[in-house]
Design a protein around this motif. Sequence first.
Motif, PDB file in Angstrom:
ATOM      1  N   ILE A   1      -6.656  -0.179  -4.987  1.00 25.85           N
ATOM      2  CA  ILE A   1      -7.215   0.818  -3.927  1.00 25.85           C
ATOM      3  C   ILE A   1      -6.817   2.220  -4.615  1.00 25.85           C
ATOM      4  N   TYR A   2      -5.724   2.411  -5.269  1.00 23.97           N
ATOM      5  CA  TYR A   2      -5.338   3.417  -5.883  1.00 23.97           C
ATOM      6  C   TYR A   2      -6.518   3.915  -6.981  1.00 23.97           C
TER       7      TYR A   2
ATOM      8  N   TYR B   1     -11.770  -3.754   1.897  1.00 20.29           N
ATOM      9  CA  TYR B   1     -11.907  -3.120   0.574  1.00 20.29           C
ATOM     10  C   TYR B   1     -13.039  -3.716  -0.263  1.00 20.29           C
TER      11      TYR B   1
ATOM     12  N   LEU C   1      -5.266   5.285   1.656  1.00 20.73           N
ATOM     13  CA  LEU C   1      -5.142   4.194   2.668  1.00 20.73           C
ATOM     14  C   LEU C   1      -5.695   5.001   4.063  1.00 20.73           C
TER      15      LEU C   1
ATOM     16  N   HIS D   1      -9.427   2.764  -7.271  1.00 16.87           N
ATOM     17  CA  HIS D   1     -10.591   2.993  -6.782  1.00 16.87           C
ATOM     18  C   HIS D   1     -11.164   4.408  -6.424  1.00 16.87           C
ATOM     19  N   TYR D   2     -10.158   5.055  -6.353  1.00 18.18           N
ATOM     20  CA  TYR D   2     -10.225   6.640  -5.773  1.00 18.18           C
ATOM     21  C   TYR D   2      -9.883   7.259  -7.052  1.00 18.18           C
TER      22      TYR D   2
ATOM     23  N   ARG E   1      -9.581   5.539   4.831  1.00 17.42           N
ATOM     24  CA  ARG E   1     -10.146   4.294   5.338  1.00 17.42           C
ATOM     25  C   ARG E   1      -9.801   3.844   6.320  1.00 17.42           C
TER      26      ARG E   1
ATOM     27  N   ASP F   1     -15.933  -1.842  -0.303  1.00 20.07           N
ATOM     28  CA  ASP F   1     -15.862  -0.847  -1.101  1.00 20.07           C
ATOM     29  C   ASP F   1     -15.799  -0.672  -2.419  1.00 20.07           C
ATOM     30  N   PHE F   2     -15.142  -1.787  -3.108  1.00 16.82           N
ATOM     31  CA  PHE F   2     -14.611  -1.555  -4.569  1.00 16.82           C
ATOM     32  C   PHE F   2     -16.244  -1.725  -5.173  1.00 16.82           C
TER      33      PHE F   2
END
Length: 334
Positions: free
Chosen positions: A110-111, A6, A63, A113-114, A66, A9-10
């Motif tokens: 992660i949460y 990640y 999750l 990020h979306y 990805r 991606d971040f």
Amino acid sequence: MLNAIYEEDFLGFSYGFRPGRGAHDALDALVVALKSRKVNFIFDADIRSFFDTVSQKWLIRFLEHRIGDKRIIRLVQKWLKAGVLEDGVVSVSERGTGQGAVISPLLANIYLHYVPRPMGERWRRREATGDMIIVRYADDFIVGFQREADARRFWDDMRKTRLIEFGRFAAERRTQRGVGKPETFNFLGFTFICERNSRGQFLVKRITRRDRMRATLREIKDELRRRMHQPIPKQGAWIEQVVRGFFAYHAVPTNGAALKAFYYYVERIWLRTLRRRSQKDRFSWQWMHRLAADWIPKPRILHPYPDKRFAVTHPRWEPCAGIPPARIWAGGGQ
């Protein structure tokens, strides 16, 4: 393994709980953006009780978007279902990431990020007609706009933020309207204020939040009462450690007055504690000043100016790198 995946991606404006990034990096990014971009309006947003209200269902879906290995997904699901132990009782919830778990900060990133990303990306590329900045540290984020129309349309979509007028022209415009000084906002323990330096140039002033300082002083007062009858050198060693830790975070440029105030109040609290040890008031302020000089670190600025450190952290921003400052919309690496 998830961290390695990640981190690719971040986005650059995300600073919380990431390797090589910390709160002061986010603070530097925000100050640099406020000074270098045309920001006139600020959204001060904080997702309340975020870690306790994250939808585990949606988190797993993110999750799966990805991560193709089902074993990893099952492992994360077990982690989420493990529950939280409080006062000897294990509680399991369908929401939240379980604060204290080693994986919780990553899952939260992660949460986030979306969830907020489409809003930021859409506004930056399709909706905003002027400059736009975003800086986020975990669930605390700041969004800035150049134009009021963009800010108000964004505000209508968010509905959970506070819109204030802030920036290099805020004081002048508010004076013309007769509405007083620009409002302030809080971010990562500091209050941000519109100011001018001695040469009349726009300055983003950061001072320690008053409620945070009061809370720290209250903790020092309570702990010193418990340590009241300890030897003075032992008390002094503890106070030195606490004050040094406070200064390590809060000793930023423009915050000198708050540091001096903190030093004074710690000195006064210690004096009152020592006077409680005996009916005979033999502890004078003169004696206390000498004692404080031996044990309490002097208030001084420990951090460089944000633009100086930020230029080192993100060298491609430098003129020699050939990338114009206009690309810096999100505080780092965009």
